[in-house]
Write a protein that holds these residues in place. Structure first.
Motif, PDB file in Angstrom:
ATOM      1  N   SER A 104       0.410   3.446  -3.356  1.00 11.47           N
ATOM      2  CA  SER A 104      -0.726   4.124  -3.300  1.00 11.47           C
ATOM      3  C   SER A 104       0.169   5.677  -3.645  1.00 11.47           C
ATOM      4  O   SER A 104       0.971   6.052  -3.282  1.00 11.47           O
ATOM      5  N   SER A 127      -1.316   8.154  -2.172  1.00 13.75           N
ATOM      6  CA  SER A 127      -2.115   9.178  -1.271  1.00 13.75           C
ATOM      7  C   SER A 127      -0.750   9.374  -0.228  1.00 13.75           C
ATOM      8  O   SER A 127      -0.402   8.349   0.346  1.00 13.75           O
ATOM      9  N   LEU A 132      -4.668  -2.040  -2.063  1.00 14.11           N
ATOM     10  CA  LEU A 132      -5.709  -1.134  -1.162  1.00 14.11           C
ATOM     11  C   LEU A 132      -6.865  -1.885  -0.920  1.00 14.11           C
ATOM     12  O   LEU A 132      -7.664  -1.595  -0.016  1.00 14.11           O
ATOM     13  N   VAL A 170       0.981  -1.197  -0.065  1.00 11.22           N
ATOM     14  CA  VAL A 170      -0.010   0.165  -0.038  1.00 11.22           C
ATOM     15  C   VAL A 170       0.897   1.173   0.072  1.00 11.22           C
ATOM     16  O   VAL A 170       0.655   2.337  -0.564  1.00 11.22           O
TER      17      VAL A 170
END
Length: 236
Positions: free
Chosen positions: A149, A151, A214, A145
């Motif tokens: 990711s 984010s 995710l 992740v």
């Protein structure tokens, strides 16, 4: 008949072999390959009991082998992955610390659960507490992740040692919590007897297609929620 008798145990040993390979990749910080081999090991673990029942060769040896194989694939590996994450997250100026070694609390919790599972007569057709394979997939997905990711929120959270320690402690707790969860093992290929498992596995595929790594935390949450719904409504 002699060959059939050994097939389930061979599948279990292949699960153990996958766990050993995953451990090597994790030691090289190749968490993606570790994830794949753990997933393959869990897939094999999914079917060893099924073939034992199909061939009518289930016995105490298979039960012990299954737990020992799971102890590596779903016990040692996630604990070591958490150790690596905590080690990466510590301040180099602090030198060697005990904090990374606390990641092996996951291994201790997994060991206790696997031993308790063997003697708990309530867990024949369902689970009490989160199964070690589900917990393992959650833990070993965390570094992926971070890697994939976009984010910064996930990156900041999953590189924070205090948050990782909370995850570690919660992981050990949920493994042994008195929470009824449905079994993921398919006993036969009829839809009626495996409707809940099939619905859950279908949901897993959909989530994985759209969210990839995710999706793992969402899958675990869905598993717990479906279990609660099954306990409160469907069983009635």
């Amino acid at each position: 008949m002699q060959i059939k008798r050994h097939i389930p145990n061979i599948i279990t040993l292949l699960n153990l072999f996958c766990g050993c390979i995953a451990l090597v990749f994790a030691s090289e910080l190749n968490f993606e390959m570790a994830f794949y081999f753990v997933s393959l090991g869990i897939f094999l673990d999914f079917f060893d009991g099924f073939f034992a029942r199909l061939f009518k060769v289930a016995g105490p040896l298979g039960l012990q082998l299954d737990s020992l194989a799971d102890m590596v694939t779903s016990g040692v590996v996630p604990g070591f992955v958490m150790f690596c994450m905590l080690k990466q997250g510590q301040n180099p100026a602090d030198g060697k610390q005990i904090i990374p070694y606390l990641g092996f609390i996951i291994t201790l919790g997994s060991c206790y659960r696997l031993a308790n599972f063997n003697i708990d007569t309530r867990q024949t057709d369902s689970f009490i507490g989160l199964p070690t394979p589900a917990n393992t997939l959650f833990i070993i997905s965390l570094p992926l992740v971070i890697k994939y990711s976009d984010s910064m929120i996930f990156f900041d959270m999953l590189t924070n040692n205090w948050i990782l320690l909370v995850i570690t402690l919660f992981s050990a707790y949920i493994l042994n919590a008195e929470i009824p969860l449905f079994s993921l093992k398919i006993k036969d290929f009829t839809f009626k007897k495996n409707a809940l498992q099939i619905v859950f596995l279908s949901l897993c595929v959909i989530l994985l297609i759209f969210f990839q790594y995710l999706a793992i935390p969402l899958v675990i949450i869905s598993y717990v929620l479906l279990s609660v719904i099954n306990n409160k409504f469907l069983k009635k």
